[in-house]
Write a protein that holds these residues in place. Structure first.
Motif, PDB file in Angstrom:
ATOM      1  N   ASP A 233       0.712  -1.477   0.039  1.00  0.00           N
ATOM      2  CA  ASP A 233      -0.154  -0.237   0.000  1.00  0.00           C
ATOM      3  C   ASP A 233       0.846   1.357   0.051  1.00  0.00           C
ATOM      4  O   ASP A 233       0.437   2.228  -0.101  1.00  0.00           O
ATOM      5  CB  ASP A 233      -1.014  -0.090   1.234  1.00  0.00           C
ATOM      6  CG  ASP A 233      -0.439  -0.061   2.437  1.00  0.00           C
ATOM      7  OD1 ASP A 233       0.913  -0.169   2.447  1.00  0.00           O
ATOM      8  OD2 ASP A 233      -0.924   0.167   3.641  1.00  0.00           O
ATOM      9  N   LEU A 234       2.038   1.104   0.221  1.00  0.00           N
ATOM     10  CA  LEU A 234       3.063   2.318   0.031  1.00  0.00           C
ATOM     11  C   LEU A 234       3.532   2.625  -1.358  1.00  0.00           C
ATOM     12  O   LEU A 234       3.983   1.685  -1.758  1.00  0.00           O
ATOM     13  CB  LEU A 234       4.238   2.050   0.924  1.00  0.00           C
ATOM     14  CG  LEU A 234       3.878   1.928   2.426  1.00  0.00           C
ATOM     15  CD1 LEU A 234       5.220   1.429   3.290  1.00  0.00           C
ATOM     16  CD2 LEU A 234       3.230   3.169   3.175  1.00  0.00           C
ATOM     17  N   PRO A 235       3.500   3.786  -1.660  1.00  0.00           N
ATOM     18  CA  PRO A 235       3.935   4.064  -3.123  1.00  0.00           C
ATOM     19  C   PRO A 235       5.423   3.711  -3.528  1.00  0.00           C
ATOM     20  O   PRO A 235       5.588   3.373  -4.518  1.00  0.00           O
ATOM     21  CB  PRO A 235       3.681   5.671  -3.157  1.00  0.00           C
ATOM     22  CG  PRO A 235       3.201   6.177  -1.945  1.00  0.00           C
ATOM     23  CD  PRO A 235       3.167   4.948  -0.988  1.00  0.00           C
ATOM     24  N   ILE A 236       6.117   3.441  -2.450  1.00  0.00           N
ATOM     25  CA  ILE A 236       7.392   3.300  -2.773  1.00  0.00           C
ATOM     26  C   ILE A 236       7.828   1.747  -2.823  1.00  0.00           C
ATOM     27  O   ILE A 236       8.872   1.495  -3.344  1.00  0.00           O
ATOM     28  CB  ILE A 236       8.748   3.963  -1.631  1.00  0.00           C
ATOM     29  CG1 ILE A 236       9.928   4.176  -2.448  1.00  0.00           C
ATOM     30  CG2 ILE A 236       8.460   3.196  -0.542  1.00  0.00           C
ATOM     31  CD1 ILE A 236      10.660   4.940  -1.592  1.00  0.00           C
ATOM     32  N   VAL A 237       6.910   0.917  -2.678  1.00  0.00           N
ATOM     33  CA  VAL A 237       7.129  -0.286  -2.528  1.00  0.00           C
ATOM     34  C   VAL A 237       6.707  -0.994  -3.734  1.00  0.00           C
ATOM     35  O   VAL A 237       5.638  -1.112  -4.254  1.00  0.00           O
ATOM     36  CB  VAL A 237       6.426  -1.212  -1.298  1.00  0.00           C
ATOM     37  CG1 VAL A 237       6.602  -2.617  -1.461  1.00  0.00           C
ATOM     38  CG2 VAL A 237       7.167  -0.647  -0.073  1.00  0.00           C
ATOM     39  N   GLY A 238       7.817  -1.398  -4.822  1.00  0.00           N
ATOM     40  CA  GLY A 238       7.421  -1.968  -6.182  1.00  0.00           C
ATOM     41  C   GLY A 238       7.421  -3.319  -6.227  1.00  0.00           C
ATOM     42  O   GLY A 238       6.457  -3.964  -6.884  1.00  0.00           O
ATOM     43  N   ASN A 239       8.134  -3.974  -5.301  1.00  0.00           N
ATOM     44  CA  ASN A 239       8.004  -5.331  -5.578  1.00  0.00           C
ATOM     45  C   ASN A 239       8.616  -6.227  -4.216  1.00  0.00           C
ATOM     46  O   ASN A 239       9.696  -5.812  -3.809  1.00  0.00           O
ATOM     47  CB  ASN A 239       9.083  -5.935  -6.752  1.00  0.00           C
ATOM     48  CG  ASN A 239       9.067  -7.395  -7.154  1.00  0.00           C
ATOM     49  OD1 ASN A 239      10.194  -8.024  -7.195  1.00  0.00           O
ATOM     50  ND2 ASN A 239       7.771  -7.983  -7.127  1.00  0.00           N
ATOM     51  N   VAL A 240       7.882  -7.354  -3.711  1.00  0.00           N
ATOM     52  CA  VAL A 240       8.418  -7.961  -2.668  1.00  0.00           C
ATOM     53  C   VAL A 240       8.822  -9.438  -3.122  1.00  0.00           C
ATOM     54  O   VAL A 240       7.785 -10.054  -3.848  1.00  0.00           O
ATOM     55  CB  VAL A 240       7.155  -8.125  -1.564  1.00  0.00           C
ATOM     56  CG1 VAL A 240       7.871  -9.028  -0.404  1.00  0.00           C
ATOM     57  CG2 VAL A 240       6.923  -6.854  -1.080  1.00  0.00           C
ATOM     58  N   ARG A 241       9.984  -9.863  -2.984  1.00  0.00           N
ATOM     59  CA  ARG A 241      10.254 -11.327  -3.798  1.00  0.00           C
ATOM     60  C   ARG A 241      11.169 -11.688  -2.675  1.00  0.00           C
ATOM     61  O   ARG A 241      11.875 -11.300  -1.842  1.00  0.00           O
ATOM     62  CB  ARG A 241      10.872 -10.774  -5.045  1.00  0.00           C
ATOM     63  CG  ARG A 241      12.105 -10.040  -5.000  1.00  0.00           C
ATOM     64  CD  ARG A 241      12.563  -9.737  -6.484  1.00  0.00           C
ATOM     65  NE  ARG A 241      13.708  -9.026  -6.473  1.00  0.00           N
ATOM     66  CZ  ARG A 241      13.616  -7.624  -6.985  1.00  0.00           C
ATOM     67  NH1 ARG A 241      12.563  -7.223  -7.327  1.00  0.00           N
ATOM     68  NH2 ARG A 241      14.659  -6.764  -6.616  1.00  0.00           N
ATOM     69  N   GLY A 242      11.326 -13.250  -2.854  1.00  0.00           N
ATOM     70  CA  GLY A 242      12.135 -14.035  -2.272  1.00  0.00           C
ATOM     71  C   GLY A 242      11.376 -15.130  -1.792  1.00  0.00           C
ATOM     72  O   GLY A 242      10.450 -15.880  -2.490  1.00  0.00           O
ATOM     73  N   ASP A 243      11.997 -15.956  -0.712  1.00  0.00           N
ATOM     74  CA  ASP A 243      11.471 -17.436  -0.346  1.00  0.00           C
ATOM     75  C   ASP A 243      11.979 -17.507   0.994  1.00  0.00           C
ATOM     76  O   ASP A 243      13.134 -17.128   1.324  1.00  0.00           O
ATOM     77  CB  ASP A 243      11.760 -18.342  -1.474  1.00  0.00           C
ATOM     78  CG  ASP A 243      10.964 -19.794  -1.411  1.00  0.00           C
ATOM     79  OD1 ASP A 243       9.774 -19.623  -0.710  1.00  0.00           O
ATOM     80  OD2 ASP A 243      11.133 -20.614  -2.115  1.00  0.00           O
ATOM     81  N   GLY A 244      11.246 -18.384   1.692  1.00  0.00           N
ATOM     82  CA  GLY A 244      11.647 -18.972   2.944  1.00  0.00           C
ATOM     83  C   GLY A 244      11.736 -17.637   3.926  1.00  0.00           C
ATOM     84  O   GLY A 244      10.791 -16.996   4.031  1.00  0.00           O
ATOM     85  N   TYR A 245      12.857 -17.474   4.613  1.00  0.00           N
ATOM     86  CA  TYR A 245      13.151 -16.353   5.378  1.00  0.00           C
ATOM     87  C   TYR A 245      14.164 -15.608   4.794  1.00  0.00           C
ATOM     88  O   TYR A 245      15.134 -15.100   5.234  1.00  0.00           O
ATOM     89  CB  TYR A 245      13.642 -16.820   6.784  1.00  0.00           C
ATOM     90  CG  TYR A 245      12.664 -17.279   7.661  1.00  0.00           C
ATOM     91  CD1 TYR A 245      11.324 -17.535   7.447  1.00  0.00           C
ATOM     92  CD2 TYR A 245      12.775 -17.249   8.965  1.00  0.00           C
ATOM     93  CE1 TYR A 245      10.308 -17.884   8.026  1.00  0.00           C
ATOM     94  CE2 TYR A 245      11.837 -17.592  10.184  1.00  0.00           C
ATOM     95  CZ  TYR A 245      10.546 -17.975   9.615  1.00  0.00           C
ATOM     96  OH  TYR A 245       9.666 -18.380  10.393  1.00  0.00           O
ATOM     97  N   PHE A 246      13.813 -15.052   3.545  1.00  0.00           N
ATOM     98  CA  PHE A 246      14.940 -14.341   2.588  1.00  0.00           C
ATOM     99  C   PHE A 246      14.196 -13.523   1.643  1.00  0.00           C
ATOM    100  O   PHE A 246      13.792 -14.025   0.632  1.00  0.00           O
ATOM    101  CB  PHE A 246      15.750 -15.374   1.895  1.00  0.00           C
ATOM    102  CG  PHE A 246      17.123 -14.898   1.228  1.00  0.00           C
ATOM    103  CD1 PHE A 246      17.673 -13.723   1.729  1.00  0.00           C
ATOM    104  CD2 PHE A 246      17.676 -15.379   0.237  1.00  0.00           C
ATOM    105  CE1 PHE A 246      18.798 -13.019   0.857  1.00  0.00           C
ATOM    106  CE2 PHE A 246      18.636 -15.112  -0.432  1.00  0.00           C
ATOM    107  CZ  PHE A 246      19.147 -13.693   0.038  1.00  0.00           C
ATOM    108  N   PHE A 247      14.063 -12.524   1.930  1.00  0.00           N
ATOM    109  CA  PHE A 247      13.102 -11.307   1.037  1.00  0.00           C
ATOM    110  C   PHE A 247      13.602 -10.275   0.760  1.00  0.00           C
ATOM    111  O   PHE A 247      14.486  -9.824   1.542  1.00  0.00           O
ATOM    112  CB  PHE A 247      11.752 -11.001   1.836  1.00  0.00           C
ATOM    113  CG  PHE A 247      10.665 -12.371   1.743  1.00  0.00           C
ATOM    114  CD1 PHE A 247      10.106 -12.634   0.536  1.00  0.00           C
ATOM    115  CD2 PHE A 247      10.754 -13.258   2.688  1.00  0.00           C
ATOM    116  CE1 PHE A 247       9.089 -13.807   0.236  1.00  0.00           C
ATOM    117  CE2 PHE A 247       9.832 -14.501   2.472  1.00  0.00           C
ATOM    118  CZ  PHE A 247       9.202 -14.724   1.406  1.00  0.00           C
TER     119      PHE A 247
END
Ligand SMILES: Cc1ncc(COP(=O)(O)O)c(C=O)c1O
Length: 501
Positions: free
Chosen positions: A408-422
């Protein structure tokens, strides 16, 4: 008449002048103040101010911009203690260790049983090298590591870290091919923006031009192929499978460009750290394996970060169905309570060394240090007893979902990764994925984010070796309550971030 001075004597004169002590004596050290040594000798505790001054006076920190420390308000953060997923600085401030210190303290801090294992080993056998000898903790650890590894890997060569293991893999590949009659196979492919270490060989494998520039000329014969950053993939790729296939095929193209008879290996991290947690579809890994088989190129999986539970399986190769010829391990093998790394290889690569006078003329004094091996074994007991790998596997979807709230924040373009690694990629414009200019990155990351995260008590990495990202790799012990805490801290920092540029 003036005689011409030879170049050699000119150089010799220059060197002498450069090293001449300024006070004219050869023992400049004798004049140095040693307040910490004096305090130690008189049994007095050094004050935080004394430590701060001595750190500024004597130390050269790694990957560090030092200039801020030499301004009126500049202070080197000095870390004094750690427990669980927290650590504290010299002012008593508490931080959430959001990247397990250096993607490595996977069981969390302050486990006294590891200290006890180290002490026990030190009393029994403090040190012995692996030069034509072995020792119990090293033997036991080899078997233990292989028990978690892909079945085709059968041998362990120890090092003290990930860079050395990458270096070892390249040297071994070169020698192996010489021994089996393919002496021209020596080139290596690695992926754009990937980091593989800092020694000349490992840095040559690294795909970050700005990190290499100051150290050119490096070791020749390394070539870059695309990484698997799907967020930045051209829009004609419908999904990660299609993009993965395209990216893997670029490796084949490069092998053909360079001549298959000259290419020895390709290195890849199962989840690429540098650039921000690039995963790849199983299609990519399957295709890469086919290409390696076709041209007799060795696939080196650099699991320096992804190893030991980070992805939700003990090694990420298992999670993505990767079949490597060599696997690099380090960091969390001991949860970084001791320095230790390793290269695991297939029997095929070891076979030539079983005969005649052949040796791999390569090794490290501290590799497989008995104390480090004993600590690694204890660390792996903690993994098993607390089912830390299972904890990651059970919680990764929740972790992702919690971080995705930040969309919901305009600056956040992509959240990516897996496990406990993002990684959270930051953008100027979400709709167009427009990124920041280098000057804006400088302001955003070093001018604001790095300090703002510490202010709210979060230790995470703000990185712009690729596009700007914040990275998280917390200890494997945490769960949903801590995910919420991380999200709240990031929200606090990222909400005003756009206005700081
Ligand atoms: C993927 C990868 N390879 C190699 C290295 C180098 O490891 P070390 O610092 O132990 O030499 C690192 C360090 O972070 C890494 O992330």
């Amino acid at each position: 008449m003036a005689t011409k001075e030879s170049l050699v004597s000119k150089l010799a004169r220059g060197i002498k002048t450069a090293f001449k002590p300024s006070n004219g004596t050869t023992n400049a050290k004798a004049d140095r103040a040693t307040p910490l040594l004096d305090a130690r000798k008189s049994g007095v505790e050094a004050t935080p101010q004394m430590l701060q001054q001595a750190a500024k006076d004597n130390m050269f920190l790694h990957f560090t911009r030092h200039s801020p420390y030499y301004t009126a308000k500049g202070e080197i953060p000095i870390i004094t203690k750690a427990s669980g997923h927290h650590f504290w600085d010299q002012n008593g401030k508490k931080y959430f260790d959001g990247i397990s210190s250096l993607f490595s303290v996977n069981i969390g801090h302050g486990r006294s049983r590891l200290a006890e294992a180290a002490a026990k080993q030190m009393k029994e056998l403090d040190y012995f090298p692996l030069w034509s000898h072995a020792h119990k903790p090293g033997i036991e650890l080899s078997e233990r590591l292989l028990s978690y590894a892909p079945k085709n890997l059968t041998r362990v060569f120890f090092t003290t870290g990930g860079g050395e293991a990458n270096e070892t893999a390249w040297k071994l590949a070169k020698q192996y091919f010489k021994m089996i009659g393919k002496p021209n196979k020596h080139k290596v492919l690695t992926r754009a923006v990937a980091y593989h270490g800092t020694s000349h060989g490992a840095l040559s494998l690294t795909g970050i031009p700005s990190m290499k520039k100051m150290f050119e000329p490096l070791v020749p014969s390394t070539f870059r192929v695309p990484n698997t950053n799907f967020y930045r993939a051209p829009s004609n790729f419908k999904n990660e499978d299609e993009f993965g296939l395209w990216a893997a095929n670029r490796a084949e193209e490069m092998i053909l460009f360079e001549d298959p008879d000259t290419v020895a290996a390709i290195y890849a991290e199962p989840i690429q750290n540098s650039g921000g947690c690039f995963t790849a579809s199983p299609v990519y890994w399957k295709r890469l394996r086919e290409i390696c088989d076709k041209y007799d190129v060795l696939l080196v999986a650099d699991e320096t970060i992804t190893g030991f539970g980070r992805s939700g399986t003990m090694f990420a190769c298992e999670r993505y169905g990767i079949v490597p010829d060599m696997m690099v391990l380090a960091k969390a093998m001991t949860s970084s309570y001791q320095p230790l790394g390793a290269l695991m290889i297939t029997e095929r690569l070891f076979e030539p060394f079983k005969t005649g006078t052949n040796i791999l003329a390569h090794g490290y004094t501290f590799a497989a240090h008995p104390v480090a091996c004993a600590v690694a074994l204890e660390n792996l007991d903690v993994f098993d007893e607390e089912d830390l790998v299972g904890n990651v596997a059970r919680n990764t979807a929740k972790f992702r979902k919690t971080l995705e709230k930040l969309y919901d924040l305009p600056i956040v373009g992509n959240v990516r990764g897996d496990g406990y690694f993002f990684a959270i990629e930051l953008v100027k414009d979400k709709a167009t994925k427009q990124t920041f200019t280098p000057a804006e990155c400088e302001k955003l990351l070093r001018g604001y984010l790095a300090g703002a995260m510490l202010k709210v008590g979060l230790y995470a990495r703000a990185d712009d070796r690729g596009n700007p990202v914040i990275q998280l790799a917390p200890p494997l012990t945490i769960g949903p309550k801590e995910f919420d805490e991380l999200e709240q801290m990031l929200r606090k920092v990222l909400t005003p971030a756009m206005s700081k540029i």
